[in-house]
Design a protein around this motif. Structure first.
Motif, short mmCIF file in Angstrom:
data_model
loop_
_atom_site.label_atom_id
_atom_site.label_comp_id
_atom_site.label_asym_id
_atom_site.label_seq_id
_atom_site.Cartn_x
_atom_site.Cartn_y
_atom_site.Cartn_z
N LEU A 377 0.86 -1.22 0.00
CA LEU A 377 0.09 -0.14 0.15
C LEU A 377 0.90 1.22 0.15
CD1 LEU A 377 -2.79 -0.95 2.58
CD2 LEU A 377 -2.99 -1.27 0.08
N SER A 378 2.04 1.28 0.82
CA SER A 378 2.85 2.35 0.63
C SER A 378 3.46 2.63 -0.66
CB SER A 378 3.84 2.20 1.82
OG SER A 378 3.39 2.19 3.02
N ASP A 389 -5.41 8.29 0.12
CA ASP A 389 -6.65 8.65 0.62
C ASP A 389 -7.75 7.68 0.30
OD1 ASP A 389 -5.39 10.72 1.98
OD2 ASP A 389 -5.57 12.20 0.05
N THR A 390 -7.48 6.58 -0.32
CA THR A 390 -8.32 5.59 -0.84
C THR A 390 -8.67 4.85 0.37
OG1 THR A 390 -7.64 5.80 -3.11
CG2 THR A 390 -9.00 4.02 -2.50
N PRO A 391 -9.93 4.66 0.78
CA PRO A 391 -10.24 3.90 1.98
C PRO A 391 -10.36 2.52 1.67
CG PRO A 391 -12.26 5.19 1.22
CD PRO A 391 -11.04 5.53 0.51
N TYR A 392 -10.70 2.23 0.45
CA TYR A 392 -11.02 0.69 0.23
C TYR A 392 -9.73 0.32 -0.59
CZ TYR A 392 -11.92 2.74 -4.17
OH TYR A 392 -12.03 3.50 -5.52
N LEU A 393 -8.70 0.77 -0.66
CA LEU A 393 -7.35 0.22 -1.19
C LEU A 393 -7.03 -1.19 -0.49
CD1 LEU A 393 -5.47 0.46 -3.46
CD2 LEU A 393 -3.89 1.98 -2.14
N VAL A 414 0.73 -6.71 -9.89
CA VAL A 414 -0.64 -7.04 -10.30
C VAL A 414 -1.65 -6.11 -9.96
CG1 VAL A 414 -2.23 -8.94 -9.73
CG2 VAL A 414 0.02 -9.49 -10.19
N VAL A 415 -1.44 -5.57 -8.71
CA VAL A 415 -2.49 -4.71 -8.19
C VAL A 415 -2.53 -3.45 -8.95
CG1 VAL A 415 -3.10 -3.08 -6.33
CG2 VAL A 415 -2.19 -5.55 -5.83
N ALA A 416 -1.30 -2.86 -9.59
CA ALA A 416 -1.27 -1.64 -10.26
C ALA A 416 -1.94 -2.03 -11.57
CB ALA A 416 0.36 -1.22 -10.45
N GLU A 472 -15.51 -2.92 -4.65
CA GLU A 472 -14.30 -2.52 -3.61
C GLU A 472 -13.74 -3.47 -2.89
OE1 GLU A 472 -15.78 0.13 -1.09
OE2 GLU A 472 -17.03 -1.11 0.41
N THR A 473 -14.22 -4.86 -2.91
CA THR A 473 -13.46 -5.98 -2.05
C THR A 473 -13.14 -6.98 -3.32
OG1 THR A 473 -15.71 -7.23 -1.60
CG2 THR A 473 -14.64 -5.59 -0.18
N ILE A 474 -13.47 -6.62 -4.45
CA ILE A 474 -13.30 -7.68 -5.75
C ILE A 474 -13.80 -9.18 -5.37
CG2 ILE A 474 -11.74 -6.19 -6.85
CD1 ILE A 474 -9.23 -7.81 -5.56
#
Length: 963
Positions: A377-378, A389-393, A414-416, A472-474
């Motif tokens: 996440l960082s 600032d994305t709460p569901y990330l 993969v996330v990107a 948001e939770t895929i």
């Protein structure tokens, strides 16, 4: 056949077997990224993919040339292969092409290499064997730069390893050398000094390894014991501070260094001078291609043969990818670039401030999993500011973090890739949910299941409740691990719109329980917990929706196709409202400043409390002192009577000081209160200024909207002007149609004139021909005289009937014309009452139209008269041809019949003469028709001009110009 066993350090279970070696494996080297590994045996070296546990390449060599060791260089993609003939090759890891070959060592110090070691920065290679000489190679310059001679009692070298140091930045200077006598000596390769040694002749070392930070050395002794040594306790040489940054560069000697200049001896004292050598020639051996072989493409090679279409066919056939090859197929489908340098630069920035307290919001049992999630996440937050600032990330990234927790680079990419392709337009309404994406889902659901959507609407359930929790939770909250993997096999193999269609399919397949729900809490529970639903049915429904959804509402028409991450550097992600993120950053900074102010004020209060506590301690001490004085006064009352007055005065002074302290304390509290009130007043003034700025901004926005509306009105005026020109164009086109019709009438008239002339010439030719045949037909016509009389009677009757019909038709025409005139009169009155002056113009046009119709009637009458005249002439010619000698023939046969025929013929002639007397000649009629045609064309031109002028004046009412 020898096998390699892969075990998991987390679960302590067997992960996979890797088969392929015919002899025992004595060396394993792992790439810095953890993706590849090289295993070496005496006859072959094999490159493995640790994600799929499949062999990627194989190095085949001849039996006469054995392999000594093959390993990865640190911090690079270079593979170093060392053979038993002392040849060393460097290969590129990605392309497996030969980068360079090291030259052969000098013959004066030629040894057979057995053991190797590389510094942490991958610049220096140390090699040794059955000799007391060590060769140091500079891999950047690709040459041998130093030969170190170990003490005489060292006859062979069994193991080499560099000792890490926190001050050398990876360029290790201390080399550990394990010799045949079981003693491991540590030598400085720059000064060639023996720093320290471990082991002895009685307790020899069998093998040894150094910790990654260089603090401890673990050694297995020959007697089977395990010894752990502290490097700090062994010597003080390692703990020296780094050398000074400023050094003097000395000039090189003029004489060229030879191979003997490279040789240096290891001593425990001062460094000895280099010894001279007789020979200075270095021989180089080049490894031939037919001796070394090449990396072959074997049966386990999957990356070059993958095809997306074939994978989709395989996926539709089996429903999912094989578990053993799933990660490999995902990486191939997503086309991950594996940018190690770019990812390391993001990771080096450390933990982002937004995720410092991640464990408080998401308490994860596994500390390793929490740490990997925090780093991923960082890295995303450092890549793009919106992700901080994305709460569901965390919910979005957690399934992939759990899946790729052993390879953080692959997890990040993969996330990107998921965010760039399958999360398109998600951040356009940030920080709100993506209303545009949810609208797409709602449109598709409305098309395929209106009843379910109406049920949602009736119970006030929006797409933010039945679609957004799944996105948001895929789907990680509503699916098990196996179901989730099976779903994303299909998601990664199709268009990015497949994920949105999956939300619709999930709702449609769950319509039965959803239709039974009526409370909002029930809906929330349903979309946040696992349900009894077959994922294969959902996937099949998704494919049906992809094929049957109309193009105008299909999400693939609004989403871009798949785009992979770029190689080298990651693309810039700025698909979000930047001003909102900047505003939140400013607000966060303001809150941090307020918190600092609060902490500062709290520190001030604590200081005041400390002062009060100190005063209380002093007061307690004073009271204790007073108690002691009281006791002393009681015991020594008689002795201290004379001191009582002084003590009273002292008490008074102390009381005054105490009052002064109280007054000062009150003043201090008053000043603090005033300061706090002033701070509140300043804050309220700032709030008022902010509200004033907001009002000014709204006024400015209103003025801008008014200006925009004015521009829209101007555009509307221009559109009306263009519509006016379009109406004028249509009017001109109608006029051209009228002119074309007039030309067609004129052409028809000319063709009719030509036909009449042809009939006239035919009349003349017929008379001439009949005169020639008269004598031949006299006898035949005499027999047909009676028939001619009957025909004449019939013609007379037909002519009278036609004349009666003409009279009746003329009366009907007049009645119709009268009705038309009456109708036109009434229409003219209505138009006059509505349009005034315009009706007069139309009345004039109607009168001229009536005149035109009269002219046409006159033309029709002329045509009828002319046809009648021609017919009469033809009949006269035929009659003359039939009875050329009627006047001179004696009437002794059938006198009655002949006299009857003559009488009827004379009647027909009288009628013809009467009609001919009333009809003008042919030439006169031709002249009259030519004059009429010219007048008609002139009137048409005048009428066209008047209609054009009226159309320009009345372009707003074009429908009134039609006659």
């Amino acid at each position: 056949m020898f096998h390699l066993c892969i075990l998991s350090t987390v679960t302590k279970e067997l992960v996979s077997w890797m088969r392929g070696h015919e002899s025992s494996v004595f060396s394993i080297s792992v790439h810095a990224s953890g993706r590849y590994a090289i295993t070496t045996s005496s006859d072959t070296a094999q490159l493995w993919d640790l994600d799929t546990f499949q062999r990627k390449r194989k190095l085949n060599i001849l039996q006469s040339v054995g392999i000594q060791k093959v390993f990865f260089l640190p911090l690079s993609n270079t593979i170093l292969s060392c053979f038993k003939d002392n040849s060393i090759f460097a290969w590129e890891c990605d392309t497996l092409s030969c980068r360079y070959q090291l030259p052969a060592p000098p013959e004066s110090s030629s040894i057979l290499y057995k053991v190797f070691a590389v510094t942490r920065d991958g610049r220096i290679l140390a090699a040794g064997g059955k000799s007391n000489h060590l060769h140091l190679w500079c891999l950047e310059a690709k040459q041998l730069f130093r030969i170190i001679q170990m003490p005489a009692r060292v006859r062979a070298i069994r193991h080499l390893e560099f000792l890490p140091d926190s001050f050398d930045a990876g360029s290790n200077q201390v080399l550990g050398v394990l010799s045949q006598d079981g003693i491991m000596r540590f030598v400085n390769i720059q000064t060639c000094k023996l720093l320290f040694e471990i082991g002895s002749l009685d307790e020899g070392i069998s093998s040894s390894v150094i910790s990654p930070h260089g603090r401890y050395i673990a050694s297995i002794m020959e007697n089977g014991s395990l010894n752990i040594y502290s490097v700090q306790a062994l010597t003080q040489e390692i703990n020296k501070p780094p050398p000074p940054l400023v050094k003097v560069i000395e000039d090189l000697p003029k004489s060229k260094l030879n191979s003997g200049d490279l040789k240096m001896k290891v001593t425990s004292g001062r460094v000895q001078r280099p010894a001279r050598s007789r020979e200075n020639r270095i021989q180089t051996r080049i490894l031939k291609k037919d001796l070394t072989g090449s990396f072959e493409n074997k049966e386990n090679e999957l990356s070059d043969g993958l095809n997306k279409k074939r994978l989709q066919i395989l996926l539709k056939g089996y429903g999912e990818y094989p578990m053993k090859y799933r990660m490999f197929i995902w990486r191939s489908l997503l086309q991950l670039p594996e940018n190690h340098t770019a990812f390391n630069s993001l990771e080096d920035k450390g933990v982002h401030v937004a995720f410092l307290n991640l464990q408080k919001k998401y308490p994860i049992k596994s500390r390793k999993l929490l740490r990997v999630l925090q780093r991923t996440l960082s890295a995303l937050a450092h890549w793009s500011a919106i992700f901080s600032d994305t709460p569901y990330l965390p919910l979005l990234a957690f399934p992939f973090v759990k899946l790729f927790q052993n390879n953080q680079l692959i997890c990040f990419e993969v996330v990107a890739t998921l965010i760039i392709n399958w999360c398109q337009h998600w951040f356009e309404y940030f920080p709100n949910p993506p209303i545009n994406i949810l609208s797409m889902i709602e449109n598709v659901l409305a098309f395929h299941d209106k009843e379910l959507l109406q049920h949602f609407i009736d119970h006030d359930i929006t797409s933010q409740l039945y679609a957004w929790p799944l996105l948001e939770t895929i789907f990680s909250e509503v699916l098990t691990r196996e179901e989730w993997l099976k779903l994303f096999d299909n998601v990664f193999s199709n268009h990015p719109s497949f994920l949105l269609m999956t939300v619709v399919a999930y709702n449609i397949c769950s319509r039965a329980p959803l239709l039974n729900c009526s409370l909002k809490d029930d809906f929330e529970y349903f979309f946040h917990h696992r349900n009894n639903l077959d994922i294969s049915v959902v996937i099949k429904e998704v494919y049906r929706l992809m094929d049957t959804t109309p193009t105008d509402i299909h999400p693939d028409s609004m989403l871009h196709v798949f785009v992979a991450l770029t190689k080298g550097q990651y693309p810039v992600f700025n698909q979000y409202p930047k001003f909102i993120v900047d505003y939140q950053t400013q607000e966060r900074e303001r809150i941090r400043n307020d918190e600092l102010d609060y902490l500062r004020e709290r520190q001030m209060v604590e200081d005041m409390q400390a002062e009060v506590d100190q005063q209380r301690v002093e007061d307690e001490a004073w009271y204790q002192k007073q108690e002691l004085l009281r006791k002393a006064e009681e015991t020594r009352r008689e002795l201290l009577l004379q001191e009582e007055e002084k003590m009273v005065q002292q008490r008074q002074r102390l009381a005054s000081v105490k009052r002064e302290l109280k007054v000062k304390e009150m003043h201090l509290q008053d000043a603090t209160r005033r300061r706090f009130l002033k701070l509140q007043q300043d804050q309220r003034e700032m709030e008022l200024r902010r509200l004033d700025d907001e009002l000014e901004r709204k006024v400015h926005m209103r003025d801008r909207e008014i200006a925009t509306t004015a521009k829209d009105l101007e555009m509307r005026h221009l559109e009306l002007e263009s519509q006016k020109r379009l109406y004028e164009k249509n009017l001109i086109r109608n006029q051209e149609a009228v002119a074309k019709e007039m030309r067609e009438d004129t052409d028809a008239y000319r063709r009719k004139v030509d036909l009449e002339e042809h009939m006239f010439h035919k009349l003349i030719e017929t008379g001439q021909t009949q005169n020639q045949k008269t004598h031949k037909l006299i006898e035949e016509n005499l027999a047909k005289a009676e028939q001619a009389c009957l025909n004449a009677d019939w013609r007379i009757q037909a002519l009278h009937k036609q004349r009666c019909d003409d009279l009746q038709r003329s009366e009907c025409y007049q009645e119709v014309a009268r009705l038309l005139r009456e109708n036109r009169r009434k229409e003219t009155e209505v138009l006059n009452s509505m349009m005034g002056e315009e009706a007069k113009k139309w009345q004039e046009a109607e009168e001229k139209d009536f005149h035109l119709k009269s002219e046409k009637k006159a033309s029709a009458l002329s045509d009828a008269s002319r046809k009648w005249f021609l017919q009469k002439e033809i009949n006269d010619a035929l009659e003359h041809a039939e009875h050329p000698c009627t006047k001179g023939v004696p009437r002794y046969q059938n006198g009655q019949v002949v006299s009857t025929c003559l009488s009827r013929t004379s009647q027909l002639n009288d009628i013809s003469e009467a009609d001919s007397s009333t009809c003008p000649s042919f030439s006169q009629r031709r002249i009259q028709w030519d004059t009429t045609e010219r007048d008609l064309m002139e009137r048409v031109r005048n009428l066209r001009q008047r209609l054009t002028v009226q159309a320009r004046n009345r372009c707003q009412t074009p429908h009134l110009l039609v006659t």
